[in-house]
Write a protein that holds these residues in place. Sequence first.
Motif, PDB file in Angstrom:
ATOM      1  N   TYR A  61       4.792  -5.313  -5.953  1.00  0.00           N
ATOM      2  CA  TYR A  61       3.594  -4.788  -6.612  1.00  0.00           C
ATOM      3  C   TYR A  61       2.334  -5.212  -5.856  1.00  0.00           C
ATOM      4  O   TYR A  61       1.329  -4.478  -5.838  1.00  0.00           O
ATOM      5  CB  TYR A  61       3.515  -5.287  -8.054  1.00  0.00           C
ATOM      6  CG  TYR A  61       4.400  -4.519  -9.018  1.00  0.00           C
ATOM      7  CD1 TYR A  61       4.336  -3.131  -9.104  1.00  0.00           C
ATOM      8  CD2 TYR A  61       5.293  -5.179  -9.860  1.00  0.00           C
ATOM      9  CE1 TYR A  61       5.136  -2.422  -9.990  1.00  0.00           C
ATOM     10  CE2 TYR A  61       6.101  -4.480 -10.756  1.00  0.00           C
ATOM     11  CZ  TYR A  61       6.011  -3.103 -10.811  1.00  0.00           C
ATOM     12  OH  TYR A  61       6.815  -2.398 -11.685  1.00  0.00           O
ATOM     13  N   LEU A  62       2.370  -6.374  -5.225  1.00  0.00           N
ATOM     14  CA  LEU A  62       1.202  -6.852  -4.483  1.00  0.00           C
ATOM     15  C   LEU A  62       1.093  -6.205  -3.107  1.00  0.00           C
ATOM     16  O   LEU A  62      -0.017  -5.925  -2.635  1.00  0.00           O
ATOM     17  CB  LEU A  62       1.275  -8.374  -4.333  1.00  0.00           C
ATOM     18  CG  LEU A  62       1.181  -9.185  -5.629  1.00  0.00           C
ATOM     19  CD1 LEU A  62       1.419 -10.659  -5.363  1.00  0.00           C
ATOM     20  CD2 LEU A  62      -0.180  -8.978  -6.289  1.00  0.00           C
ATOM     21  N   THR A  65       2.480  -1.155  -4.036  1.00  0.00           N
ATOM     22  CA  THR A  65       1.679  -0.422  -5.020  1.00  0.00           C
ATOM     23  C   THR A  65       1.711  -1.153  -6.344  1.00  0.00           C
ATOM     24  O   THR A  65       2.722  -1.759  -6.706  1.00  0.00           O
ATOM     25  CB  THR A  65       2.212   1.005  -5.219  1.00  0.00           C
ATOM     26  OG1 THR A  65       1.499   1.635  -6.309  1.00  0.00           O
ATOM     27  CG2 THR A  65       3.698   1.003  -5.552  1.00  0.00           C
ATOM     28  N   LEU A  66       0.613  -1.112  -7.070  1.00  0.00           N
ATOM     29  CA  LEU A  66       0.537  -1.757  -8.373  1.00  0.00           C
ATOM     30  C   LEU A  66       0.967  -0.818  -9.494  1.00  0.00           C
ATOM     31  O   LEU A  66       0.902  -1.172 -10.674  1.00  0.00           O
ATOM     32  CB  LEU A  66      -0.884  -2.277  -8.632  1.00  0.00           C
ATOM     33  CG  LEU A  66      -1.056  -3.386  -9.671  1.00  0.00           C
ATOM     34  CD1 LEU A  66      -0.211  -4.591  -9.322  1.00  0.00           C
ATOM     35  CD2 LEU A  66      -2.519  -3.780  -9.799  1.00  0.00           C
ATOM     36  N   TRP A  97       5.305  -7.152 -13.229  1.00  0.00           N
ATOM     37  CA  TRP A  97       4.045  -6.399 -13.126  1.00  0.00           C
ATOM     38  C   TRP A  97       2.897  -7.173 -13.765  1.00  0.00           C
ATOM     39  O   TRP A  97       1.806  -7.268 -13.194  1.00  0.00           O
ATOM     40  CB  TRP A  97       4.210  -5.034 -13.784  1.00  0.00           C
ATOM     41  CG  TRP A  97       2.982  -4.175 -13.694  1.00  0.00           C
ATOM     42  CD1 TRP A  97       2.510  -3.534 -12.589  1.00  0.00           C
ATOM     43  CD2 TRP A  97       2.058  -3.895 -14.760  1.00  0.00           C
ATOM     44  NE1 TRP A  97       1.348  -2.843 -12.899  1.00  0.00           N
ATOM     45  CE2 TRP A  97       1.057  -3.049 -14.225  1.00  0.00           C
ATOM     46  CE3 TRP A  97       1.995  -4.251 -16.102  1.00  0.00           C
ATOM     47  CZ2 TRP A  97      -0.011  -2.586 -14.985  1.00  0.00           C
ATOM     48  CZ3 TRP A  97       0.941  -3.779 -16.876  1.00  0.00           C
ATOM     49  CH2 TRP A  97      -0.054  -2.950 -16.317  1.00  0.00           C
ATOM     50  N   ALA A 100       1.829  -9.847 -11.469  1.00  0.00           N
ATOM     51  CA  ALA A 100       1.113  -9.387 -10.274  1.00  0.00           C
ATOM     52  C   ALA A 100      -0.344  -9.032 -10.555  1.00  0.00           C
ATOM     53  O   ALA A 100      -1.186  -9.127  -9.650  1.00  0.00           O
ATOM     54  CB  ALA A 100       1.834  -8.179  -9.677  1.00  0.00           C
ATOM     55  N   LYS A 104      -3.372  -9.707  -7.934  1.00  0.00           N
ATOM     56  CA  LYS A 104      -3.980  -8.573  -7.225  1.00  0.00           C
ATOM     57  C   LYS A 104      -5.505  -8.633  -7.331  1.00  0.00           C
ATOM     58  O   LYS A 104      -6.221  -8.387  -6.343  1.00  0.00           O
ATOM     59  CB  LYS A 104      -3.458  -7.267  -7.823  1.00  0.00           C
ATOM     60  CG  LYS A 104      -3.828  -6.021  -7.023  1.00  0.00           C
ATOM     61  CD  LYS A 104      -3.041  -5.938  -5.730  1.00  0.00           C
ATOM     62  CE  LYS A 104      -3.226  -4.604  -5.041  1.00  0.00           C
ATOM     63  NZ  LYS A 104      -2.439  -4.495  -3.797  1.00  0.00           N
ATOM     64  N   HIS A 109      -1.545 -12.147  -1.965  1.00  0.00           N
ATOM     65  CA  HIS A 109      -0.528 -11.192  -1.518  1.00  0.00           C
ATOM     66  C   HIS A 109       0.902 -11.685  -1.712  1.00  0.00           C
ATOM     67  O   HIS A 109       1.846 -10.940  -1.439  1.00  0.00           O
ATOM     68  CB  HIS A 109      -0.748 -10.855  -0.044  1.00  0.00           C
ATOM     69  CG  HIS A 109      -2.086 -10.243   0.231  1.00  0.00           C
ATOM     70  ND1 HIS A 109      -2.486  -9.026  -0.293  1.00  0.00           N
ATOM     71  CD2 HIS A 109      -3.148 -10.694   0.960  1.00  0.00           C
ATOM     72  CE1 HIS A 109      -3.711  -8.741   0.105  1.00  0.00           C
ATOM     73  NE2 HIS A 109      -4.144  -9.735   0.862  1.00  0.00           N
TER      74      HIS A 109
END
Length: 519
Positions: A61-62, A65-66, A97, A100, A104, A109
């Motif tokens: 996710y980092l 894509t989130l 998620w 993250a 984010k 990262h």
Amino acid sequence: MPLEGTQAGAGAKRTRWLVALAVTAIVGLGVGLRCVHLTDPVIADFHSWRQADSAGFAHGYLLETLNPLSPRIDRQPCELGDAPFGLVEAELPISAWLSALPLKLLGVHFPPPWYLRSVSIGFFALTAYFLYRLQRLLGAGKLESSASLLIFSTLPISIFFTRTPQPDGPALCFCVAFIYHLEKWLAARHSAAAPKARWWRHPDVQLGLSALWGGGMLMIKAPNLFMGLPALYLVLSRRGLAAAREWRLWLWGGTVLCFGSAWYWYAHHFPWTFGVWGDRAASKFSDWALFSSASPWRKLSHRMVSSVAGWGALTLALLGLGAGLGERRTRLYAVWLIGFMCFVAAVLRGNETHVYYQLPVVLPFSLLAGRGVARLWHAADTSAAQRWGNGVALFGLLALHAWNTQSVLFAKATRGEYRGFYHMDKDVVATASMLREHLPEGARFVSVDRNPAFFYNSRHQGFFTEHARLGEVLSCAQGRADYVLVPASYKSQERILGPRVKRIAATPRYLLWQLSDVK
């Protein structure tokens, strides 16, 4: 009279404070036990494979894509090298998620292991809150509710798997919250309570919260479908067959099932799979040959008296069950346990392979054990000898439970199937350290070992092949990676390949090569 009333009020207030302190202390104990090895810099203890894949979702996710509906991990099969990287069919990694999101925002990262463990411990604390509130809502006394909380907080399987990055621990929170809010709705008198209650306490809001927690419960762990059995019992025991005429319940059930089925239908189109359904990978479900064999049942029975619970806690749970099924909450616990047993029977292969598949049993088990503690403490015979005897028995069972927990978590020698849960895999530590030290930032590598702990702990993404043939390894790396992790037995190939490979590091099991010209 006013003085007596004041004294009674002060006494009740003092009791509430003492109970609050006791519950806080129990949860604090549970949090403290889960903070053992919190700052270990790598994930290399028990079931590090599943832990690392779960942590890999947070990393994905980092890096990638989130978007919560596009979960990515750190590795990709070589045969799917051109597919979207790391996109794999699995349960929706809600906890990864959520982990993250703040990282984010802070521009971080890589999700460190201590942070992911802390998030899971936070879910444990929330689970403990809902578990205590559920028991009180069902009519359990303060002693029974606190005792259940103590058992839940100290069961060995509960301690370990509610502090790992896996979704199994947070899934317990979704399960308890699902049942708790459903019971809140069932217990409310709509006509009387709705006008007086604040909006967030309105019965229909409680049912909506139950549906949301329930939908998440299925998305985060598909086997939680068995929670429909205790939920059905709660509804029927309160409303009877008249519940079938309640449109709100149909909407509630449909919402829960729609959340779960929509996610798994969508994820089934991803390029590769963790084998959720067994149609594209090895099946985790039962077949008659396995079901009729004594081996898996023997293994599960041994786990029940060791890594899952132990004889002390098991005896308390049996005492709670032996107290009879006259009370609605005890019948709920029994139905909950039956639901879990149905799950074990249906997914026997997965349960035999993975200890954490048995984690959901800690909820009804702890509730029954708390009932057993209360029964032992409040024995019908109130003679001094009986009280002393029960007290000694209770102390002995709790001491046995504590010894079993300590042994399961920290044993250095093999005990049953495993050594202590906190025992570190030296091979994972050595290999991941080598990769992290020698690979440049952002570099990808190809591995002949698909162990996700190598990828996550090295903080690098890459590809894997389950075949150790040199040609396949080099072909996979072409255009994708400049480094390969190969078995130590490949030393003899280095002279043949000549300048095409350069050994930059090695462990007793693996060689790390840098490729200069892959053709």
